[in-house]
Design a protein around this motif. Structure first.
Motif, PDB file in Angstrom:
ATOM      1  N   SER A  84       8.732  18.983 -35.486  1.00 42.81           N
ATOM      2  CA  SER A  84       9.938  18.292 -35.964  1.00 42.81           C
ATOM      3  C   SER A  84       9.623  16.842 -36.308  1.00 42.81           C
ATOM      4  O   SER A  84      10.103  16.311 -37.318  1.00 42.81           O
ATOM      5  N   LEU A  85       8.825  16.198 -35.466  1.00 43.40           N
ATOM      6  CA  LEU A  85       8.412  14.821 -35.750  1.00 43.40           C
ATOM      7  C   LEU A  85       7.627  14.768 -37.060  1.00 43.40           C
ATOM      8  O   LEU A  85       7.855  13.883 -37.902  1.00 43.40           O
ATOM      9  N   CYS A  87       7.827  16.868 -39.557  1.00 49.53           N
ATOM     10  CA  CYS A  87       8.765  17.102 -40.665  1.00 49.53           C
ATOM     11  C   CYS A  87       9.483  15.813 -41.044  1.00 49.53           C
ATOM     12  O   CYS A  87       9.619  15.477 -42.224  1.00 49.53           O
ATOM     13  N   GLY A  88       9.959  15.086 -40.040  1.00 52.86           N
ATOM     14  CA  GLY A  88      10.689  13.866 -40.307  1.00 52.86           C
ATOM     15  C   GLY A  88       9.847  12.776 -40.936  1.00 52.86           C
ATOM     16  O   GLY A  88      10.357  11.948 -41.696  1.00 52.86           O
ATOM     17  N   LEU A  89       8.548  12.778 -40.634  1.00 53.86           N
ATOM     18  CA  LEU A  89       7.649  11.753 -41.172  1.00 53.86           C
ATOM     19  C   LEU A  89       6.938  12.208 -42.442  1.00 53.86           C
ATOM     20  O   LEU A  89       6.153  11.437 -43.012  1.00 53.86           O
ATOM     21  N   ALA A  90       7.185  13.416 -42.893  1.00 52.07           N
ATOM     22  CA  ALA A  90       6.423  14.008 -43.998  1.00 52.07           C
ATOM     23  C   ALA A  90       6.451  13.113 -45.239  1.00 52.07           C
ATOM     24  O   ALA A  90       7.517  12.781 -45.750  1.00 52.07           O
ATOM     25  N   PRO A  91       5.268  12.734 -45.750  1.00 49.76           N
ATOM     26  CA  PRO A  91       5.228  11.881 -46.940  1.00 49.76           C
ATOM     27  C   PRO A  91       5.294  12.656 -48.249  1.00 49.76           C
ATOM     28  O   PRO A  91       5.494  12.065 -49.307  1.00 49.76           O
ATOM     29  N   ASP A  92       5.116  13.967 -48.180  1.00 48.06           N
ATOM     30  CA  ASP A  92       5.108  14.769 -49.403  1.00 48.06           C
ATOM     31  C   ASP A  92       5.539  16.196 -49.062  1.00 48.06           C
ATOM     32  O   ASP A  92       5.610  16.572 -47.886  1.00 48.06           O
ATOM     33  N   PRO A  93       5.814  17.011 -50.083  1.00 49.11           N
ATOM     34  CA  PRO A  93       6.292  18.378 -49.831  1.00 49.11           C
ATOM     35  C   PRO A  93       5.317  19.243 -49.059  1.00 49.11           C
ATOM     36  O   PRO A  93       5.731  20.071 -48.240  1.00 49.11           O
ATOM     37  N   SER A  99       4.607  21.672 -41.813  1.00 51.38           N
ATOM     38  CA  SER A  99       5.279  21.331 -40.557  1.00 51.38           C
ATOM     39  C   SER A  99       6.412  22.304 -40.257  1.00 51.38           C
ATOM     40  O   SER A  99       6.654  22.650 -39.090  1.00 51.38           O
ATOM     41  N   ARG A 100       7.105  22.768 -41.285  1.00 48.21           N
ATOM     42  CA  ARG A 100       8.154  23.767 -41.080  1.00 48.21           C
ATOM     43  C   ARG A 100       7.566  25.080 -40.569  1.00 48.21           C
ATOM     44  O   ARG A 100       8.160  25.752 -39.726  1.00 48.21           O
ATOM     45  N   VAL A 101       6.409  25.452 -41.092  1.00 42.42           N
ATOM     46  CA  VAL A 101       5.746  26.670 -40.609  1.00 42.42           C
ATOM     47  C   VAL A 101       5.403  26.520 -39.127  1.00 42.42           C
ATOM     48  O   VAL A 101       5.629  27.434 -38.327  1.00 42.42           O
ATOM     49  N   VAL A 102       4.885  25.350 -38.749  1.00 41.46           N
ATOM     50  CA  VAL A 102       4.545  25.116 -37.345  1.00 41.46           C
ATOM     51  C   VAL A 102       5.803  25.115 -36.482  1.00 41.46           C
ATOM     52  O   VAL A 102       5.796  25.602 -35.345  1.00 41.46           O
TER      53      VAL A 102
END
Length: 507
Positions: A84-85, A87-93, A99-102
């Protein structure tokens, strides 16, 4: 209060992972703008999570039986929080999708251990009360996802729909370390690694082929090879399972007509019921220019009707034939989708969705409660956990396949309208509409033609939604017919008596 601490620890995890199934919907348009992502990337933001849940749930259960349910549940919470962390920090798709898969990996570990942990903490009447509270939290979680996601996205940022998981995870982990315990002896059960890998590759390939078709057309070089590879891998999975001493899913269960019927019903129910919310949110925010909060509120008729129908059904469910309830519920879902198709036209706005959403919600509330109980009652008691896991897997696969396939329907409907108005011939503008980039499309057009282009975009998006609802409705009607034919028989009294309701996995 101390007595119910284990229930609170489990419900906190359940709340997070089920909220994350729907909370993303209202944030997709903001994600698209912020990350400047493609339509297919938006699909994978939703599908990556659903696929990980579907692919790994049964394997996670086997791992928990071997090393301990408490350990696997807490590890799942940690993985979910860290993902979740990210995902929130994701700089690109790409980072966001991975991160969503994890996140889905952590969610699978949590779902697979829920009932074993409740069994280890409660007995008798208290166990029944715990299951009832867990079911209430499960039902409410999916419903409140859009309601939570709207204010967070509008007031802060789409990134906060993921950051909000961190304090909840911290409380759940701290509480779980103190109060959770394993309720049964560990088994030296062999983990079917080959089965997990082959099944994951199979449903991943099928989904990739569908997403590719939506992005590049059904004639794309990457589409049919992926679909064929997925079908071949599914057959390989069945062969592998017949030769494994402790399989993820015993192929012999699929010869049981009731159990197979429940699997098909679970897949088609989620396909027809939930996917429209994702694309409707894109339409409402990027084309109709609703705020995330308002778009989230539009889903209230569906969630409210589902909750009310389930609550009322619980009082009389024992008197009704489960097959008729499941078939009737899926039929209502199909009718609700077709009602939406009839009401949504080129100049429609969001109120056109409300009657159909309400009917869909009634169908979900009618069909969902008997799904898992019927499937697990149709198999021997020692296979109830395996059956419950398979049913939940089928439901998540329905979401993943629906996002992929109906996305191509949405794009095709938008393209047909734009091409009819001589806006495009290549399909790129339709992908911009479907990918929540209508504003970019308007800004890039000459000033004198923007009014006509805006009209065309409104018509294209509405027609894309209408086409999607038509296909979903037909799938719902077909699912109802299949369910009626395959679920006419009640589970045999012997297996129904043996199956334990506490082993049921339900959303």
């Amino acid at each position: 209060m101390r007595k119910w601490s284990p229930l609170i620890a489990v419900c906190l995890g359940t709340f997070m992972l089920l909220v994350d199934v729907t909370i993303v919907n209202v944030a997709l348009p903001d994600m698209a703008v912020d990350l400047r992502t493609s339509f297919s990337a938006l699909q994978w933001v939703v599908d990556g999570y659903a696929l990980a849940l579907a692919a790994l749930l049964m394997g996670a259960g086997g791992l928990a039986d071997r090393i301990g349910h408490r350990l696997v549940y807490l590890a799942g919470l940690v993985v979910f929080a860290l993902a979740s962390l990210a995902c929130g920090l994701a700089p690109d798709p790409t980072v966001l999708i991975v991160s969503r898969v994890v996140q889905g990996v952590g969610g699978a570990a949590m779902i697979a251990t829920t009932f074993a942990l409740l069994n280890g903490s409660y007995t008798g009447r208290e166990r029944g009360m715990a299951y009832g509270m867990w079911a209430a939290v499960s039902g409410a979680s999916s419903a409140v996802g859009p309601l939570i996601g709207g204010p967070l996205t509008e007031g802060l940022s789409w990134r906060w729909i993921f950051f909000v998981n961190l304090p909840v995870s911290a409380v759940a982990i701290a509480l779980g370390l103190r109060v959770l315990r394993d309720g049964q002896a560990r088994h030296a059960r062999r983990i079917d690694v080959v089965g997990v890998v082959v099944f994951s590759a199979a449903i991943g390939s099928v989904t990739f082929g569908m997403v590719s078709a939506g992005e590049h057309g059904w004639g794309a070089p990457s589409c049919w090879p992926a679909l064929c590879a997925g079908a071949a891998l599914l057959l390989t999975f069945l062969v592998v399972e017949t030769r494994t001493a402790e399989p993820l899913l015993e192929p012999s269960l699929l010869r049981n007509r009731v159990f197979s019927g429940v699997l098909l019903a679970a897949l088609l129910l989620n396909f027809a019921a939930y996917v429209s919310l994702t694309y409707s949110s894109i339409w409402m925010q990027s084309v109709l220019r609703l705020t995330p909060v308002t778009a989230g509120l539009v889903a209230l008729p569906m969630s409210g009707a589902a909750f009310a129908a389930s609550a009322l059904l619980g009082r009389v469910m024992h008197r009704l034939r489960p097959g008729n309830m499941i078939a009737g519920g899926i039929l209502l879902v199909g009718v609700g989708d077709l009602l939406g198709f009839a009401l949504v036209h080129a100049w429609s706005s969001w109120p056109a969705l409300l009657p159909g959403f309400f009917v869909v919600g009634l169908g979900v509330g009618l069909a969902t409660p008997p799904l898992s109980s019927t499937g697990t009652a149709a198999v021997p008691a020692q296979r109830a956990g395996m059956a419950g896991g398979a049913i939940y897997t089928a439901r998540q696969a329905g979401v993943a396949f629906g996002i992929a396939l109906l996305g191509s329907v949405f794009t095709a409907g938008a393209h047909h309208t734009l091409a009819g108005r001589h806006i495009e011939s290549s399909g790129s503008a339709a992908h911009d509409v479907a990918g929540a980039r209508s504003a970019d499309l308007l800004r890039s057009a000459p000033a004198g033609s923007r009014h006509l282009l805006d009209e065309a975009i409104h018509a294209a998006a509405a027609n894309g939604i209408a086409a999607l609802l038509a296909v979903a409705g037909l799938v719902g009607v077909a699912g109802a017919l299949i369910s009626f034919l395959m679920l006419r028989e009640r589970p045999t009294p012997e297996t129904a008596a043996e199956a334990r309701p506490e082993r049921v996995l339900a959303e």
